[in-house]
Motif scaffolding. Structure first.
Motif, short mmCIF file in Angstrom:
data_model
loop_
_atom_site.label_atom_id
_atom_site.label_comp_id
_atom_site.label_asym_id
_atom_site.label_seq_id
_atom_site.Cartn_x
_atom_site.Cartn_y
_atom_site.Cartn_z
N LYS A 41 0.81 -1.22 0.00
CA LYS A 41 0.00 0.00 0.00
C LYS A 41 0.85 1.28 0.00
O LYS A 41 0.57 2.22 0.74
CB LYS A 41 -0.92 0.00 1.23
CG LYS A 41 -1.91 -1.14 1.24
CD LYS A 41 -2.66 -1.25 2.55
CE LYS A 41 -3.42 -0.02 2.91
NZ LYS A 41 -4.30 -0.22 4.09
N HIS A 42 1.86 1.31 -0.85
CA HIS A 42 2.77 2.46 -0.88
C HIS A 42 3.21 2.72 -2.31
O HIS A 42 3.19 1.82 -3.15
CB HIS A 42 3.99 2.19 0.00
CG HIS A 42 3.63 1.86 1.41
ND1 HIS A 42 3.37 2.82 2.36
CD2 HIS A 42 3.43 0.67 2.03
CE1 HIS A 42 3.04 2.23 3.51
NE2 HIS A 42 3.07 0.93 3.32
N THR A 43 3.63 3.96 -2.58
CA THR A 43 4.03 4.34 -3.94
C THR A 43 5.54 4.50 -4.11
O THR A 43 6.00 4.92 -5.16
CB THR A 43 3.35 5.66 -4.35
OG1 THR A 43 3.77 6.69 -3.44
CG2 THR A 43 1.85 5.52 -4.35
N SER A 44 6.31 4.16 -3.08
CA SER A 44 7.76 4.33 -3.18
C SER A 44 8.51 3.05 -2.82
O SER A 44 9.67 3.08 -2.42
CB SER A 44 8.23 5.49 -2.30
OG SER A 44 7.82 5.29 -0.96
N CYS A 45 7.83 1.92 -2.96
CA CYS A 45 8.46 0.61 -2.80
C CYS A 45 7.73 -0.35 -3.73
O CYS A 45 6.78 0.04 -4.40
CB CYS A 45 8.41 0.12 -1.35
SG CYS A 45 6.75 -0.16 -0.69
N HIS A 89 9.29 6.48 -6.79
CA HIS A 89 8.00 6.32 -7.48
C HIS A 89 8.19 5.62 -8.83
O HIS A 89 7.42 4.73 -9.18
CB HIS A 89 7.32 7.67 -7.68
CG HIS A 89 6.91 8.34 -6.41
ND1 HIS A 89 6.22 7.71 -5.41
CD2 HIS A 89 7.10 9.61 -5.98
CE1 HIS A 89 6.00 8.56 -4.42
NE2 HIS A 89 6.53 9.72 -4.74
N SER A 92 8.98 1.97 -8.39
CA SER A 92 7.80 1.23 -7.98
C SER A 92 6.95 0.84 -9.20
O SER A 92 6.40 -0.26 -9.25
CB SER A 92 6.97 2.09 -7.02
OG SER A 92 5.77 1.47 -6.68
N GLU A 120 12.64 -1.83 -1.37
CA GLU A 120 12.54 -0.55 -0.68
C GLU A 120 13.38 0.47 -1.44
O GLU A 120 14.60 0.34 -1.51
CB GLU A 120 13.03 -0.68 0.77
CG GLU A 120 12.98 0.62 1.55
CD GLU A 120 11.60 1.25 1.56
OE1 GLU A 120 11.43 2.29 0.90
OE2 GLU A 120 10.70 0.70 2.22
N GLY A 125 12.25 4.34 4.31
CA GLY A 125 10.86 4.14 3.91
C GLY A 125 9.90 3.96 5.07
O GLY A 125 8.71 4.20 4.93
N ARG A 128 6.09 -0.64 6.34
CA ARG A 128 5.34 -0.89 5.11
C ARG A 128 4.19 -1.84 5.40
O ARG A 128 4.32 -2.75 6.22
CB ARG A 128 6.25 -1.47 4.02
CG ARG A 128 7.40 -0.55 3.62
CD ARG A 128 6.92 0.79 3.11
NE ARG A 128 7.99 1.51 2.43
CZ ARG A 128 7.80 2.65 1.79
NH1 ARG A 128 6.61 3.21 1.76
NH2 ARG A 128 8.82 3.25 1.20
#
Length: 136
Positions: A41-45, A89, A92, A120, A125, A128
């Protein structure tokens, strides 16, 4: 049967980290057969499946991604969150944020040398979260 749990991963530094055991420890018992979908649920991993034996693969993957998407490029507009944010980003998008793994005999049906990675891309980060959906 469909079951869903949210898995919380401990914070990790930038890099490619094997998380198969950490995921399995937080899952309910798996069905005889089915599918496990993992969604971070993340935009940088990101998430991926790769070599689970030789740690050099993880270091090489980090080097490859850093070469493909370097930091501090003059054409980046999104720079307020640090040098590593916009590249995170983009990385990802390349790796993706979800995986679907078959379940056979109540186990993940991964190949002998396969493991689940958290990719990551931020230097720090933080925690997560992964949504795990079991369909069986």
């Amino acid at each position: 049967m469909t079951e869903q749990v949210e898995i919380i991963l401990k914070p990790r530094p930038r890099g490619f980290h094997l998380i198969t055991d950490e995921i399995m420890a937080q899952l309910p018992p798996l069905p005889e057969k089915g599918l496990l979908n993992l969604f971070v649920k993340h935009t940088s991993c990101g998430l991926c499946i790769n070599e689970n034996a030789d740690p050099d693969v993880r270091y090489d993957m980090e080097s490859i991604f850093n070469r493909i998407v370097p930091e501090a490029q003059p054409y980046y507009s999104h720079t307020l969150e640090g040098r590593d944010d916009m590249p995170a980003h983009a990385k990802s998008v390349i790796s993706g944020v979800s995986l679907t793994i078959p379940i056979t005999n109540r186990r993940l049906n991964l190949g002998t040398w396969q493991g689940v990675y958290l990719c990551e891309y931020r230097n720090h980060g933080g925690t997560r979260r992964i949504v795990a959906t079991i369909i069986g």
